[in-house]
Design an enzyme around this catalytic site. Structure first.
Site, PDB file in Angstrom:
ATOM      1  N   ASP A  81      77.414  63.267  54.268  1.00 17.99           N
ATOM      2  CA  ASP A  81      77.366  61.848  54.594  1.00 17.99           C
ATOM      3  C   ASP A  81      78.157  61.087  53.535  1.00 17.99           C
ATOM      4  O   ASP A  81      77.988  61.331  52.339  1.00 17.99           O
ATOM      5  CB  ASP A  81      75.900  61.392  54.586  1.00 17.99           C
ATOM      6  CG  ASP A  81      75.582  60.457  55.727  1.00 17.99           C
ATOM      7  OD1 ASP A  81      76.292  59.443  55.852  1.00 17.99           O
ATOM      8  OD2 ASP A  81      74.628  60.725  56.482  1.00 17.99           O
TER       9      ASP A  81
ATOM     10  N   ASP B  35      79.220  56.754  57.080  1.00 18.51           N
ATOM     11  CA  ASP B  35      78.201  55.745  57.350  1.00 18.51           C
ATOM     12  C   ASP B  35      78.845  54.373  57.601  1.00 18.51           C
ATOM     13  O   ASP B  35      79.737  53.967  56.858  1.00 18.51           O
ATOM     14  CB  ASP B  35      77.290  55.670  56.117  1.00 18.51           C
ATOM     15  CG  ASP B  35      76.020  54.894  56.365  1.00 18.51           C
ATOM     16  OD1 ASP B  35      75.253  55.297  57.245  1.00 18.51           O
ATOM     17  OD2 ASP B  35      75.789  53.885  55.654  1.00 18.51           O
TER      18      ASP B  35
ATOM     19  N   GLU C 137      80.312  56.810  61.893  1.00 15.39           N
ATOM     20  CA  GLU C 137      79.166  56.160  62.549  1.00 15.39           C
ATOM     21  C   GLU C 137      79.647  54.783  62.972  1.00 15.39           C
ATOM     22  O   GLU C 137      80.226  54.053  62.171  1.00 15.39           O
ATOM     23  CB  GLU C 137      77.982  56.037  61.581  1.00 15.39           C
ATOM     24  CG  GLU C 137      76.728  55.576  62.319  1.00 15.39           C
ATOM     25  CD  GLU C 137      75.813  54.659  61.524  1.00 15.39           C
ATOM     26  OE1 GLU C 137      74.673  54.452  61.944  1.00 15.39           O
ATOM     27  OE2 GLU C 137      76.256  54.127  60.481  1.00 15.39           O
TER      28      GLU C 137
ATOM     29  N   HIS D 156      68.292  60.114  62.762  1.00 15.00           N
ATOM     30  CA  HIS D 156      67.247  59.708  61.814  1.00 15.00           C
ATOM     31  C   HIS D 156      66.945  58.215  61.827  1.00 15.00           C
ATOM     32  O   HIS D 156      66.062  57.760  61.108  1.00 15.00           O
ATOM     33  CB  HIS D 156      67.693  60.132  60.412  1.00 15.00           C
ATOM     34  CG  HIS D 156      68.937  59.395  59.975  1.00 15.00           C
ATOM     35  ND1 HIS D 156      70.155  59.537  60.608  1.00 15.00           N
ATOM     36  CD2 HIS D 156      69.135  58.481  58.996  1.00 15.00           C
ATOM     37  CE1 HIS D 156      71.044  58.760  60.023  1.00 15.00           C
ATOM     38  NE2 HIS D 156      70.451  58.111  59.048  1.00 15.00           N
ATOM     39  N   ASP D 157      67.688  57.437  62.595  1.00 13.56           N
ATOM     40  CA  ASP D 157      67.492  55.980  62.634  1.00 13.56           C
ATOM     41  C   ASP D 157      66.751  55.500  63.877  1.00 13.56           C
ATOM     42  O   ASP D 157      66.520  54.298  64.026  1.00 13.56           O
ATOM     43  CB  ASP D 157      68.853  55.263  62.630  1.00 13.56           C
ATOM     44  CG  ASP D 157      69.554  55.364  61.296  1.00 13.56           C
ATOM     45  OD1 ASP D 157      68.879  55.549  60.275  1.00 13.56           O
ATOM     46  OD2 ASP D 157      70.797  55.249  61.289  1.00 13.56           O
TER      47      ASP D 157
HETATM   48  O1  ISL Z   1      68.703  51.927  61.864  1.00 13.62           O
HETATM   49  C1  ISL Z   1      69.234  51.159  62.619  1.00 13.62           C
HETATM   50  C2  ISL Z   1      68.446  50.417  63.546  1.00 13.62           C
HETATM   51  O2  ISL Z   1      67.124  50.685  63.315  1.00 13.62           O
HETATM   52  C3  ISL Z   1      70.683  51.005  62.704  1.00 13.62           C
HETATM   53  O3  ISL Z   1      71.041  49.719  63.044  1.00 13.62           O
HETATM   54  C4  ISL Z   1      71.310  51.438  61.393  1.00 13.62           C
HETATM   55  O4  ISL Z   1      70.914  50.576  60.395  1.00 13.62           O
HETATM   56  C5  ISL Z   1      72.808  51.401  61.489  1.00 13.62           C
HETATM   57  O5  ISL Z   1      73.163  52.207  62.534  1.00 13.62           O
HETATM   58  C6  ISL Z   1      73.413  51.905  60.201  1.00 13.62           C
HETATM   59  O6  ISL Z   1      72.837  53.131  59.838  1.00 13.62           O
HETATM   60  C7  ISL Z   1      73.311  53.824  58.740  1.00 13.62           C
HETATM   61  O7  ISL Z   1      73.441  53.020  57.585  1.00 13.62           O
HETATM   62  C8  ISL Z   1      72.238  52.510  57.018  1.00 13.62           C
HETATM   63  C9  ISL Z   1      71.152  53.572  56.845  1.00 13.62           C
HETATM   64  O8  ISL Z   1      69.930  52.956  56.571  1.00 13.62           O
HETATM   65  C10 ISL Z   1      71.016  54.427  58.080  1.00 13.62           C
HETATM   66  O9  ISL Z   1      70.061  55.440  57.859  1.00 13.62           O
HETATM   67  C11 ISL Z   1      72.375  54.967  58.397  1.00 13.62           C
HETATM   68  O10 ISL Z   1      72.371  55.891  59.446  1.00 13.62           O
HETATM   69  C12 ISL Z   1      72.616  51.934  55.678  1.00 13.62           C
HETATM   70  O11 ISL Z   1      73.327  52.869  54.935  1.00 13.62           O
END
Ligand code: ISL
Ligand code: CA
Length: 564
Positions: free
Chosen positions: A111, A213, A268, A341-342
């Site tokens: 990541d 990310d 992402e 995971h989100d």
């Molecule tokens: O988690 C979300 C909604 O509940 C998403 O909007 C998420 O915040 C977004 O897709 C970005 O996610 C990524 O960056 C974030 C991190 O918290 C997430 O785990 C990651 O996948 C900040 O780095």
């Protein structure tokens, strides 16, 4: 060889690349397997499970951040990009993991979180120390608005203003995520070069690529306009993402690092709409190989996001898959996934995780393994893991859940209702420890307390139980993975939905000049006749029920046909 034949082959081989044909498996390392018994998953824990992953048939392992971090957002707040967090192990463990994967013909992608750092990163400490510090503009500092408040109305992804006030300088810094995740200032070429050095550091270690990310957020609209969109996903798309220099930055990053290696880049893509996607992943753009678009994941998010929900239906999910396939085709590439995971567990969110849990888990595996795009399987889906229903808000660990809980009064939600919403939407649903056995802590850890409690349903849902059952979800995943890997029609073939407008059926065709497949999915509990869709001679290759009556689908039945 005929000229036409040879040029066709050339076209095919040009088309075929490993990251389109291989399957990604996402590991949330805190929750995968704990080798040293401290209640937190670790790299040695992953190494112990490499044969399990190989047997499953997946090829590319994406692991969520394992770098040094104060863990405000479980590693998405990095304080040292070149160090492994001791909870996860050491650099030697990572090297061991890389070679363990490579020995098995598998790959590792890491990541890359470079839209923001931790506020405990040396850069931010320097930047915050004074307005005159040479690294001040490594981050985004602004004067207060005329009323002394934040510079604009931007909201953090995790609730509240996206600006934090710094008393000593009387300025605000931007943090699109938590206060402890200040956004880097990509306008500054020094920042960009620091990042390219980090990327090269890891590529030199022999990893096979990155999941990047929130990559569309790196270029900001530097006039910082107020947001006026009526849903949070729209704010992300129109105001935070796809800034004016995003493609210059990605191109520069690729040319200064990635381009020198045969590696995979997966962006992402919060805010990447199908209209702009090809700018990121178009074949000749020199940017990213593929993206995770989030359109289906963001369904149901209203004004402030998931805790201000709006209704949606399964027809919306189908529509999104259809529109994306049409927009991308083979001009670019996307990943196909339905959880990570989100977000909540895929079968709890889109299916039935109770009476038809087994059927549903198999159905969604067929879906993600037969649409056009690189499949990404989230850990635990292969055994049908579900959301968790914690008794109290004290059991939650996810910063998003806890921040919105603090904001709950502003959102007009009662305490009890918030708990109900957390059970439905919290990111912790996907983060409960992997369920290996029915024993202590689901076989995840020897510790008396895990960092996040295991789901009590591990007594029934676990890898060990699946391995004993030839009809298990795990065994279905293995069969589906094999099927896909032996039939490139599922990778490159064309796609068309045959059941457009139907609110329960998702039936589609995948075909090329060699084969035609018809995938029939019943996204409901009704028994539905499908004879209208199966007009030619077909043979059923796999079904999530034992019987093989071609003209009917039972509750959550999934069948894959090949035309003969
Ligand atoms: O988690 C979300 C909604 O509940 C998403 O909007 C998420 O915040 C977004 O897709 C970005 O996610 C990524 O960056 C974030 C991190 O918290 C997430 O785990 C990651 O996948 C900040 O780095
Ligand atoms: Ca551990």
């Amino acid at each position: 060889m005929h000229k036409t034949e040879s040029s066709k082959r050339m076209a095919e081989s040009k088309e075929s690349v490993w990251w389109k044909e291989q399957i990604i498996y996402q590991i949330y390392p805190r929750s995968f397997n704990d080798a040293n018994g401290d209640g937190i998953g670790d790299l040695r824990g992953i190494i112990e499970k490499l044969d399990y992953l190989k047997e499953l048939g997946v090829d590319i392992i994406w692991i969520c951040p394992i770098y040094q971090s104060p863990n405000d957002d479980n590693g998405y707040d990095i304080s040292d990009y070149r160090a492994i967090h001791p909870d996860f192990g050491s650099l030697a463990d990572l090297e061991h993991l890389i070679s363990g994967l490579h020995d098995r013909g598998m790959k590792l992608i890491m990541d890359l979180v470079v839209n923001h750092t931790s506020d405990e990163h040396e850069f931010f400490k320097a930047s915050q120390s004074s307005i005159d510090n040479p690294q001040r503009d490594y981050y985004i500092w602004k004067e207060p608005a005329s009323d002394g408040g934040p510079p604009n109305n931007w909201m953090s992804f995790f609730g509240g203003s996206a600006w934090a006030y710094d008393k000593s300088s009387n300025e605000y810094y931007l943090h699109l995520f938590t206060k402890k995740q200040p956004d880097l200032n990509w306008e500054n070429p020094k920042v960009r070069n620091e990042i390219y050095d980090i990327i090269n550091f890891w590529l030199e270690k022999g990893i096979d690529g990155f999941r990047m990310d929130v990559i569309p957020l790196i270029s900001k609209r530097t006039d910082y306009p107020d947001a006026h969109e009526d849903s949070f996903p729209k704010v992300i798309e129109k105001v935070y993402s796809n800034g004016p220099k995003v493609h210059d930055y990605i191109k520069e990053m690729v040319s200064k690092s990635i381009a020198h290696y045969d590696v995979l880049t997966v962006g992402e893509g919060p805010g990447i709409s199908k209209e702009v996607a090809l700018k990121y992943v178009g074949k000749d753009r020199g940017e990213l190989n593929l993206i995770f678009h989030l359109d289906h994941m963001y369904l149901g998010q209203g004004k402030d996001g998931k805790y201000t929900p709006v209704p949606y239906t399964l027809t919306d999910v189908k529509r999104i898959f259809n529109e994306w396939d049409e927009a991308i085709g083979t001009d670019g590439w996307i990943s196909i996934f339905m959880d990570n995971h989100d977000f909540p567990r895929m079968i709890s969110r889109f299916g039935n995780d109770d009476e038809y849990r087994v059927e549903c888990a198999k159905l969604f595996s067929m879906l993600i393994l037969t649409l056009r795009g690189t499949t990404c399987i989230y850990q635990g889906s292969e055994i049908g893991m579900t959301n968790v229903a914690y008794e109290s808000m004290d059991d939650y660990r996810d910063v998003e859940t806890l921040n919105f809980y603090k904001e709950q009064k502003n959102l007009d939600i009662s305490d009890q209702d918030f708990l109900m919403m957390a059970r439905e939407h919290s990111r912790d649903n996907a983060r409960t420890p992997m369920q290996w056995t029915s024993g202590k802590n689901a076989g995840f850890s020897e510790s008396d307390k895990c960092w996040l409690d295991v789901n009590p349903n591990h007594n029934v849902i676990n890898v060990e139980a699946c391995k004993k059952d030839p009809n298990s979800i795990l065994s279905f995943y293995k069969q589906m993975i094999k099927l896909r890997k032996n039939n490139n029609t599922f990778v490159y073939g064309q796609y068309e939905e045959l059941s457009k407008g139907h609110d329960k059926l998702f039936i589609y065709k995948r075909w090329d000049n060699k084969q035609t497949y018809i995938v029939c999915l019943n996204l409901s509990q009704d028994v539905i006749d499908i004879s209208d869709y199966i007009t030619s001679n077909v043979t059923c290759m796999i079904s999530n029920y034992k019987d093989d009556n071609t003209s009917q689908l039972k509750a959550w039945q999934a069948k894959l046909f090949r035309t003969i």
